[in-house]
Every structure is written in C-alpha cells, then in structure tokens.
Design an enzyme around this catalytic site. Sequence first.
Site, PDB file in Angstrom:
ATOM      1  N   HIS A  92       0.630  -1.215  -0.010  1.00 45.82           N
ATOM      2  CA  HIS A  92      -0.110   0.021   0.063  1.00 45.82           C
ATOM      3  C   HIS A  92       1.028   1.244  -0.175  1.00 45.82           C
ATOM      4  O   HIS A  92       0.676   2.070  -0.793  1.00 45.82           O
ATOM      5  CB  HIS A  92      -1.075  -0.060   1.361  1.00 45.82           C
ATOM      6  CG  HIS A  92      -1.820   1.032   1.450  1.00 45.82           C
ATOM      7  ND1 HIS A  92      -3.213   1.037   1.163  1.00 45.82           N
ATOM      8  CD2 HIS A  92      -1.604   2.319   2.090  1.00 45.82           C
ATOM      9  CE1 HIS A  92      -3.762   2.317   1.470  1.00 45.82           C
ATOM     10  NE2 HIS A  92      -2.819   3.037   1.764  1.00 45.82           N
ATOM     11  N   GLU A  93       1.772   1.324   0.889  1.00 43.55           N
ATOM     12  CA  GLU A  93       2.635   2.688   0.938  1.00 43.55           C
ATOM     13  C   GLU A  93       3.577   2.634  -0.295  1.00 43.55           C
ATOM     14  O   GLU A  93       3.616   3.794  -0.744  1.00 43.55           O
ATOM     15  CB  GLU A  93       3.561   2.522   2.112  1.00 43.55           C
ATOM     16  CG  GLU A  93       2.912   2.437   3.768  1.00 43.55           C
ATOM     17  CD  GLU A  93       1.630   3.446   3.657  1.00 43.55           C
ATOM     18  OE1 GLU A  93       1.802   4.599   3.120  1.00 43.55           O
ATOM     19  OE2 GLU A  93       0.766   3.123   4.536  1.00 43.55           O
TER      20      GLU A  93
END
Length: 185
Positions: free
Chosen positions: A146-147
């Site tokens: 996600h990051e």
Amino acid sequence: MRNRPIPGSSGAVRAMSLLGEPVLHTPCETVTDFGPSLVRLVEDMFATMYAANGVGLAANQIGVGLRVFVYDCPDDEDVRHLGHVVNPRLVEADGVTVRGAEGCLSLPGLEAGTERFDHAVVEGVDVHGAPVRVDGTGFFARCLQHECDHLDGLVYPDRLTGLRRARLLRAARRTPWGRASGVRD
C-alpha cells in the site's frame, strides 16, 4: 541500555492530503538530501500517522512528493513492525493473493476489499543512507504494498475494478472531504 525517543515524539502533525489531490496521484521523487530536513520529515510523518491512528504513511499523504514512508504495523501473528524506508523499492510481492479490507488515511472512513499478495519485501535506505530490507507477511505485507503504491502515485481504489471501484468512489463523493476535493471516477 540507552533509551531511544519514541518515533514522532518530537514531530509536528501535518495536514493530510485527501483522495483527488494531485500530490497523491503523482509519482514521488527520489530522496537525494539526507540532512536534518529528512529526519524532521520522518518525525513529522510518525506524529501525523499516530495522530490519525494509522499503521503506515507515505510522504505524499502529507503533501511532500518524496519517496519516504513510515510504518508501525502488526502482522497476522500480532508481531509489531516499526520503522521507515527512504527510496523504497518493492522487490518481492508473492505468495497467495488475499482480498482483505483496506483503508487509507487519505480516504478517511472508507474501506474496500482489495487484493494484495500475502508476502512482500521492500528494500531502500534509512534517514542516514544505511541499507534497509523489510520483509512482511499478512497484514504487514499489505501495508508495505500500500505504501509503495502511494509513492508511485497510486491509491488503493486504483487497484479496484467494476462495482467495487464504483461503490467506493460513489461513497467518497458523498463525504464532505470528497465533495471538497472533487473526487471523480
């Protein structure tokens, strides 16, 4: 044994960028200055992440287009993972694909079932330029992916298709922040 300060304890909470803001949809620049401003950025990112009750935060989520993220995230065995990565590269994403509820501090109050690999490895450096390798499984692997997506200019709705994507974007448009930032399909 030396006491280390808690990450973010000297940082300032910064405003969160929200879905629809250009900084979230633009790939971030490589960090080249490893001076005090980078240390301050990481401290502010931790402070902001904790204030928002998050488990990860990318620099562009606070309006800074640099390749940096912080995390304080458990894995599926409830083991805590705490750290930061500068200039991260997702070097492995494999294993079983799992669809799980995914949220984002830049889409407050919303989540959607998003497919991610159950294992991820990220390589980069720390604020001093020392090599870092982070290996995650389960929920922590989801966080790492996600990051890294954020730093490439992606938000998790970009991973959705069809009805799941349409429902999430409709819900975003109905929020006060979604109306203000002009969320579109």
